[in-house]
Motif scaffolding. Sequence first.
Motif, PDB file in Angstrom:
ATOM      1  N   GLY A  90     -52.347 -21.364   3.394  1.00 35.61           N
ATOM      2  CA  GLY A  90     -52.203 -20.377   3.948  1.00 35.61           C
ATOM      3  C   GLY A  90     -52.532 -19.159   3.380  1.00 35.61           C
ATOM      4  O   GLY A  90     -53.632 -19.530   2.600  1.00 35.61           O
ATOM      5  N   HIS A 123     -50.511 -18.217   8.537  1.00 35.02           N
ATOM      6  CA  HIS A 123     -49.387 -18.476   7.951  1.00 35.02           C
ATOM      7  C   HIS A 123     -49.341 -19.518   7.147  1.00 35.02           C
ATOM      8  O   HIS A 123     -50.108 -20.603   7.390  1.00 35.02           O
ATOM      9  CB  HIS A 123     -48.389 -18.847   9.126  1.00 35.02           C
ATOM     10  CG  HIS A 123     -47.758 -17.392   9.494  1.00 35.02           C
ATOM     11  ND1 HIS A 123     -46.909 -16.553   8.852  1.00 35.02           N
ATOM     12  CD2 HIS A 123     -47.945 -16.754  10.617  1.00 35.02           C
ATOM     13  CE1 HIS A 123     -46.406 -15.551   9.595  1.00 35.02           C
ATOM     14  NE2 HIS A 123     -47.066 -15.635  10.610  1.00 35.02           N
ATOM     15  N   THR A 146     -47.095 -10.720  13.275  1.00 33.28           N
ATOM     16  CA  THR A 146     -47.121 -11.903  14.233  1.00 33.28           C
ATOM     17  C   THR A 146     -46.005 -11.578  15.268  1.00 33.28           C
ATOM     18  O   THR A 146     -46.154 -12.053  16.291  1.00 33.28           O
ATOM     19  CB  THR A 146     -46.970 -13.272  13.474  1.00 33.28           C
ATOM     20  OG1 THR A 146     -47.986 -13.205  12.405  1.00 33.28           O
ATOM     21  CG2 THR A 146     -47.158 -14.534  14.429  1.00 33.28           C
ATOM     22  N   LEU A 168     -52.158 -19.077  12.588  1.00 33.53           N
ATOM     23  CA  LEU A 168     -53.040 -20.163  11.647  1.00 33.53           C
ATOM     24  C   LEU A 168     -53.112 -19.732  10.179  1.00 33.53           C
ATOM     25  O   LEU A 168     -53.422 -20.337   9.211  1.00 33.53           O
ATOM     26  CB  LEU A 168     -54.437 -20.172  12.268  1.00 33.53           C
ATOM     27  CG  LEU A 168     -54.469 -21.221  13.359  1.00 33.53           C
ATOM     28  CD1 LEU A 168     -55.874 -21.260  13.966  1.00 33.53           C
ATOM     29  CD2 LEU A 168     -53.922 -22.524  13.020  1.00 33.53           C
ATOM     30  N   ILE A 205     -53.223 -16.546  17.951  1.00 33.86           N
ATOM     31  CA  ILE A 205     -53.660 -17.800  17.491  1.00 33.86           C
ATOM     32  C   ILE A 205     -54.024 -17.672  16.004  1.00 33.86           C
ATOM     33  O   ILE A 205     -53.824 -18.677  15.044  1.00 33.86           O
ATOM     34  CB  ILE A 205     -54.676 -18.674  18.210  1.00 33.86           C
ATOM     35  CG1 ILE A 205     -54.151 -18.919  19.805  1.00 33.86           C
ATOM     36  CG2 ILE A 205     -55.299 -19.689  17.630  1.00 33.86           C
ATOM     37  CD1 ILE A 205     -55.175 -19.358  20.864  1.00 33.86           C
ATOM     38  N   VAL A 206     -54.921 -16.742  15.697  1.00 36.46           N
ATOM     39  CA  VAL A 206     -55.235 -16.238  14.513  1.00 36.46           C
ATOM     40  C   VAL A 206     -54.351 -15.972  13.488  1.00 36.46           C
ATOM     41  O   VAL A 206     -54.403 -16.787  12.253  1.00 36.46           O
ATOM     42  CB  VAL A 206     -56.527 -15.323  14.794  1.00 36.46           C
ATOM     43  CG1 VAL A 206     -56.975 -14.890  12.913  1.00 36.46           C
ATOM     44  CG2 VAL A 206     -57.636 -15.677  15.298  1.00 36.46           C
TER      45      VAL A 206
END
Length: 84
Positions: free
Chosen positions: A40, A34, A65, A32, A28-29
């Motif tokens: 970003g 990106h 990722t 987020l 999730i981190v």
Amino acid sequence: MLPLLAFVDSFGRSAFVFFDFVTAIVLIVLVLMHSGRDTGMAGMGYVPASQGGTHIVERNLTRVTIVVAILFFANCVVLFHLLR
């Protein structure tokens, strides 16, 4: 039972559940972090405004990722077989 699942079962289900939780939070981190179009990592100051295209930080973030997503998916499959 597959030899891999026998090893996994002896290792402990709770460890795999914890690893699944940690990889979910990390994924999730990373997602987020990106960039959209102009935000970003680029908006955080890591990419100079004069550079166009994808900076090496963005490419490495994408690679990390993808690796974390593959680990998360593989762990979910293992947990599915363990908890079935």
